[in-house]
Scaffold this motif. Structure first.
Motif, PDB file in Angstrom:
ATOM      1  N   LYS A 114      42.497 -33.825  57.618  1.00  0.00           N
ATOM      2  CA  LYS A 114      43.370 -32.450  57.126  1.00  0.00           C
ATOM      3  C   LYS A 114      43.641 -33.652  56.203  1.00  0.00           C
ATOM      4  N   VAL A 115      44.357 -32.963  55.037  1.00  0.00           N
ATOM      5  CA  VAL A 115      45.519 -33.533  53.758  1.00  0.00           C
ATOM      6  C   VAL A 115      45.706 -32.243  53.213  1.00  0.00           C
ATOM      7  N   ASP A 116      47.218 -32.744  52.745  1.00  0.00           N
ATOM      8  CA  ASP A 116      47.695 -32.034  51.175  1.00  0.00           C
ATOM      9  C   ASP A 116      47.739 -32.722  50.033  1.00  0.00           C
ATOM     10  N   ASN A 147      38.775 -30.760  43.719  1.00  0.00           N
ATOM     11  CA  ASN A 147      38.098 -29.811  43.955  1.00  0.00           C
ATOM     12  C   ASN A 147      39.096 -28.527  44.420  1.00  0.00           C
ATOM     13  N   ALA A 148      40.159 -29.183  44.712  1.00  0.00           N
ATOM     14  CA  ALA A 148      41.334 -28.505  45.868  1.00  0.00           C
ATOM     15  C   ALA A 148      42.699 -28.017  45.020  1.00  0.00           C
ATOM     16  N   GLY A 149      42.545 -26.254  44.630  1.00  0.00           N
ATOM     17  CA  GLY A 149      43.234 -26.085  43.705  1.00  0.00           C
ATOM     18  C   GLY A 149      43.819 -24.629  44.204  1.00  0.00           C
ATOM     19  N   VAL A 150      45.008 -24.015  43.688  1.00  0.00           N
ATOM     20  CA  VAL A 150      45.714 -23.095  43.736  1.00  0.00           C
ATOM     21  C   VAL A 150      46.000 -21.902  42.356  1.00  0.00           C
ATOM     22  N   LEU A 151      46.447 -20.686  42.965  1.00  0.00           N
ATOM     23  CA  LEU A 151      46.232 -20.006  41.785  1.00  0.00           C
ATOM     24  C   LEU A 151      47.520 -18.269  42.046  1.00  0.00           C
ATOM     25  N   ALA A 206      50.563 -20.840  34.019  1.00  0.00           N
ATOM     26  CA  ALA A 206      50.774 -22.092  34.877  1.00  0.00           C
ATOM     27  C   ALA A 206      49.674 -22.694  35.474  1.00  0.00           C
ATOM     28  N   TYR A 207      48.496 -22.025  35.363  1.00  0.00           N
ATOM     29  CA  TYR A 207      47.002 -22.338  36.391  1.00  0.00           C
ATOM     30  C   TYR A 207      46.060 -22.942  34.639  1.00  0.00           C
ATOM     31  N   ALA A 208      46.798 -22.023  34.004  1.00  0.00           N
ATOM     32  CA  ALA A 208      45.982 -23.131  32.832  1.00  0.00           C
ATOM     33  C   ALA A 208      46.374 -23.870  32.012  1.00  0.00           C
ATOM     34  N   GLY A 228      48.277 -26.415  33.702  1.00  0.00           N
ATOM     35  CA  GLY A 228      48.086 -27.751  35.224  1.00  0.00           C
ATOM     36  C   GLY A 228      46.310 -28.190  35.138  1.00  0.00           C
ATOM     37  N   LYS A 229      45.724 -27.225  34.432  1.00  0.00           N
ATOM     38  CA  LYS A 229      44.071 -27.790  33.976  1.00  0.00           C
ATOM     39  C   LYS A 229      43.716 -28.150  32.701  1.00  0.00           C
ATOM     40  N   PHE A 230      45.102 -27.307  31.580  1.00  0.00           N
ATOM     41  CA  PHE A 230      44.239 -28.604  30.231  1.00  0.00           C
ATOM     42  C   PHE A 230      44.744 -30.341  30.811  1.00  0.00           C
ATOM     43  N   CYS A 259      34.052 -27.671  34.248  1.00  0.00           N
ATOM     44  CA  CYS A 259      35.022 -26.370  34.283  1.00  0.00           C
ATOM     45  C   CYS A 259      34.010 -25.618  33.984  1.00  0.00           C
ATOM     46  N   PRO A 260      33.981 -24.778  35.446  1.00  0.00           N
ATOM     47  CA  PRO A 260      33.187 -22.935  36.147  1.00  0.00           C
ATOM     48  C   PRO A 260      34.027 -22.263  35.002  1.00  0.00           C
ATOM     49  N   GLY A 261      32.863 -21.576  35.239  1.00  0.00           N
ATOM     50  CA  GLY A 261      33.383 -19.731  35.362  1.00  0.00           C
ATOM     51  C   GLY A 261      33.931 -18.886  36.168  1.00  0.00           C
ATOM     52  N   ASN A 262      34.176 -18.198  36.233  1.00  0.00           N
ATOM     53  CA  ASN A 262      34.722 -17.027  37.386  1.00  0.00           C
ATOM     54  C   ASN A 262      33.679 -17.182  38.769  1.00  0.00           C
ATOM     55  N   PHE A 263      34.376 -17.668  39.509  1.00  0.00           N
ATOM     56  CA  PHE A 263      33.119 -17.683  40.799  1.00  0.00           C
ATOM     57  C   PHE A 263      33.563 -16.731  41.235  1.00  0.00           C
ATOM     58  N   PHE A 264      32.591 -15.409  40.989  1.00  0.00           N
ATOM     59  CA  PHE A 264      32.330 -13.924  41.520  1.00  0.00           C
ATOM     60  C   PHE A 264      32.514 -13.504  42.445  1.00  0.00           C
TER      61      PHE A 264
HETATM   62  N1  LIG Z   1      36.522 -19.118  41.954  1.00  0.00           N
HETATM   63  C1  LIG Z   1      36.513 -19.292  40.169  1.00  0.00           C
HETATM   64  O1  LIG Z   1      36.897 -18.482  40.136  1.00  0.00           O
HETATM   65  C2  LIG Z   1      37.248 -20.586  40.070  1.00  0.00           C
HETATM   66  C3  LIG Z   1      37.130 -20.490  38.759  1.00  0.00           C
HETATM   67  C4  LIG Z   1      36.929 -21.791  37.754  1.00  0.00           C
HETATM   68  C5  LIG Z   1      37.732 -22.458  38.552  1.00  0.00           C
HETATM   69  N2  LIG Z   1      37.539 -22.897  40.013  1.00  0.00           N
HETATM   70  C6  LIG Z   1      38.209 -24.021  40.950  1.00  0.00           C
HETATM   71  O2  LIG Z   1      37.742 -24.166  41.891  1.00  0.00           O
HETATM   72  C7  LIG Z   1      38.332 -25.019  42.673  1.00  0.00           C
HETATM   73  C8  LIG Z   1      38.133 -24.351  43.810  1.00  0.00           C
HETATM   74  O3  LIG Z   1      38.634 -22.853  43.714  1.00  0.00           O
HETATM   75  P1  LIG Z   1      37.880 -21.849  44.895  1.00  0.00           P
HETATM   76  O4  LIG Z   1      38.015 -20.603  43.969  1.00  0.00           O
HETATM   77  O5  LIG Z   1      36.922 -21.754  45.065  1.00  0.00           O
HETATM   78  O6  LIG Z   1      39.358 -22.334  46.035  1.00  0.00           O
HETATM   79  P2  LIG Z   1      39.743 -21.354  47.545  1.00  0.00           P
HETATM   80  O7  LIG Z   1      40.999 -20.747  47.111  1.00  0.00           O
HETATM   81  O8  LIG Z   1      38.348 -20.377  48.100  1.00  0.00           O
HETATM   82  O9  LIG Z   1      39.958 -22.538  48.270  1.00  0.00           O
HETATM   83  C9  LIG Z   1      40.082 -23.138  48.201  1.00  0.00           C
HETATM   84  C10 LIG Z   1      40.527 -24.320  49.115  1.00  0.00           C
HETATM   85  O10 LIG Z   1      41.106 -25.435  49.158  1.00  0.00           O
HETATM   86  C11 LIG Z   1      42.331 -26.065  49.671  1.00  0.00           C
HETATM   87  N3  LIG Z   1      43.535 -26.257  49.159  1.00  0.00           N
HETATM   88  C12 LIG Z   1      45.143 -25.146  49.288  1.00  0.00           C
HETATM   89  N4  LIG Z   1      45.997 -26.308  49.001  1.00  0.00           N
HETATM   90  C13 LIG Z   1      45.705 -27.377  49.147  1.00  0.00           C
HETATM   91  C14 LIG Z   1      46.116 -29.007  49.228  1.00  0.00           C
HETATM   92  N5  LIG Z   1      47.105 -29.056  48.407  1.00  0.00           N
HETATM   93  N6  LIG Z   1      45.372 -30.067  49.915  1.00  0.00           N
HETATM   94  C15 LIG Z   1      44.238 -29.629  50.199  1.00  0.00           C
HETATM   95  N7  LIG Z   1      44.200 -28.525  50.179  1.00  0.00           N
HETATM   96  C16 LIG Z   1      44.206 -27.631  49.378  1.00  0.00           C
HETATM   97  C17 LIG Z   1      42.687 -24.092  51.063  1.00  0.00           C
HETATM   98  O11 LIG Z   1      42.817 -24.691  51.523  1.00  0.00           O
HETATM   99  C18 LIG Z   1      41.232 -23.501  50.538  1.00  0.00           C
HETATM  100  O12 LIG Z   1      40.244 -24.237  51.925  1.00  0.00           O
HETATM  101  C19 LIG Z   1      40.159 -24.703  42.345  1.00  0.00           C
HETATM  102  O13 LIG Z   1      40.438 -25.483  41.524  1.00  0.00           O
HETATM  103  C20 LIG Z   1      39.988 -23.705  40.931  1.00  0.00           C
HETATM  104  O14 LIG Z   1      40.387 -24.147  40.119  1.00  0.00           O
HETATM  105  C21 LIG Z   1      37.905 -22.116  40.780  1.00  0.00           C
END
Ligand SMILES: NC(=O)c1ccc[n+]([C@@H]2O[C@H](COP(=O)([O-])OP(=O)(O)OC[C@H]3O[C@@H](n4cnc5c(N)ncnc54)[C@H](O)[C@@H]3O)[C@@H](O)[C@H]2O)c1
Length: 379
Positions: free
Chosen positions: A167-169, A196-200, A266-268, A270-272, A296-301
């Protein structure tokens, strides 16, 4: 019994000293289980002195026995097993016979990866791919329930490699330090750290609250710094103890790290910023043979962010009438797919290919690699 934190300064070096062509796995246990160590070394306050002692004893053991030792007692810390596979280290520490006929195969054999946000989405897909390809993975995620269940399901199928949940934050440096410590105890170190962890949370200037902005920045931007800060000492210790060996830090960035994103700053932003960190970390770490790259992936539909039936972006955009004339989720999806020259969204396989590309290089660092089906290109 908790293992002394000093293990992080010693075991990654020991794993490398005992690795030959393929990188090995090392595991430490607080109890000796009646296992007779082949080498004993007293741990001193100065870890480089302990490593020096280990090197001398290993050389002597090899001269006398013609093979490398597998079981070593670090007096004051615990018993260490070093072997080709995670399964073998576990058997050695339990004093159980190991089936020598189990042969590790696959592109990721000999690799251990930490993947933050590995419980689902892109991260989950990368975890599955690396396990399928014979590597070990630490699923590092805030979501304990999902991450643990995922690791258990993967371990039911795998014979010699292992998924381990921690478990990590990522927005908390102490929490990422703990992740690195746990990884060292379980696998002896790691060869690639995938941040890889990211939020939007989308929103324009009128809607965005300072709290939401700060939250995203702490996870997406500061979180990447925390990962590089905790990971780099271990990676440098490994490269220093194995000539010719390279290690990786990979950030999963986004096409929004290459081009501004309307009502999504806010997302862009942080990513830049993440790409600035990547370029700067790369300059600092390449002399130590640690490569740092962003993908830098495109949208993961097909992932939960877009396709979740309740909270996904497709449903949100349909309900908000964001796509003119769209009556169904399929209409919204078709609209977004049409913006990609490749005519489809990005998949885990597309990202995994880029991850392997980066890992298999010795001459590529500081890059931001677009995997966008032609939607976003480098200037
Ligand atoms: N989904 C897309 O279309 C897309 C496109 C390009 C880039 N990305 C990037 O890919 C990465 C993964 O995205 P995704 O869509 O698969 O995300 P997702 O929301 O499906 O999964 C994200 C995971 O990160 C975990 N998480 C969130 N905050 C955390 C924290 N503080 N510490 C540890 N874990 C945490 C969540 O519990 C979740 O399991 C992100 O960095 C995102 O910016 C996503």
């Amino acid at each position: 019994m908790a293992i002394n934190k000093k293990i992080v300064e010693i075991l990654p070096a020991l794993r490398m000293i005992l690795s030959e062509d393929k990188i090995k796995v090392a595991k430490v246990s607080g109890s000796e289980n009646g296992v007779e160590p082949q080498i004993k070394v007293k741990v001193s306050d100065d870890s480089s002195e302990t490593i020096h002692q280990l090197k001398a004893q290993i050389e002597l053991f090899q001269q006398q026995n013609g093979v490398l030792p597998k079981v070593i007692l670090l007096e004051g810390i615990g018993l260490v097993a070093v072997a080709e596979t995670s399964f073998e280290t576990e058997q050695l520490l339990l004093n159980q016979a190991f089936d020598e006929n189990i042969v590790a195969e696959g592109r990721a054999v000999g690799k251990t990866a930490i993947i933050t946000g590995g419980a689902q989405g892109f991260g989950g897909g990368l975890v599955e791919s690396i396990i399928k390809d014979g590597g070990n993975v630490v699923i590092a995620d805030l979501n304990e329930e999902k991450g643990k269940a995922f690791a258990a399901a993967l371990n039911q199928k795998s014979k010699y490699n292992k998924a381990h949940f921690v478990k990590v934050d990522v927005s908390d440096l102490a929490s990422v330090d703990h992740l690195v410590y746990e990884t060292v105890c379980e696998f002896g170190g790691f060869d690639v750290f995938i941040s890889n962890a990211g939020v939007l949370r989308a929103g324009g200037l009128d809607e965005m609250t300072p709290e939401a902005f700060e939250f995203m920045t702490k996870v997406n931007y500061t979180g990447y710094f925390n990962c590089a800060k905790s990971a780099s000492p271990v990676l440098k210790l490994q490269t220093a103890n194995k000539p010719g060996y390279f290690a990786d830090i990979i950030q999963i960035n986004s096409k929004s790290g290459l081009k501004g994103s309307n009502r999504n700053f806010a997302y862009a932003g942080g990513k830049f910023g993440g790409i600035g960190l990547t370029q700067s970390f790369a300059l600092e770490l390449m002399p130590s043979r640690v490569k740092v790259n962003s993908i830098c992936p495109g949208n993961f539909f097909d992932g939960p962010l877009w396709s979740d039936p309740e909270k996904g972006l497709f449903v949100q955009y349909l309900n908000a009438g964001k796509v003119k004339g769209a009556k169904t989720i399929e209409d919204v999806k078709a609209f977004y797919e049409a913006q990609v020259p490749a005519g489809r969204g990005c998949t885990v396989l597309d990202v995994m290919r880029a991850v392997y590309y980066v890992m298999e290089q010795e001459y590529e660092t500081g890059q931001a690699i677009p995997v966008t089906g032609g939607q976003e290109m480098l200037k």
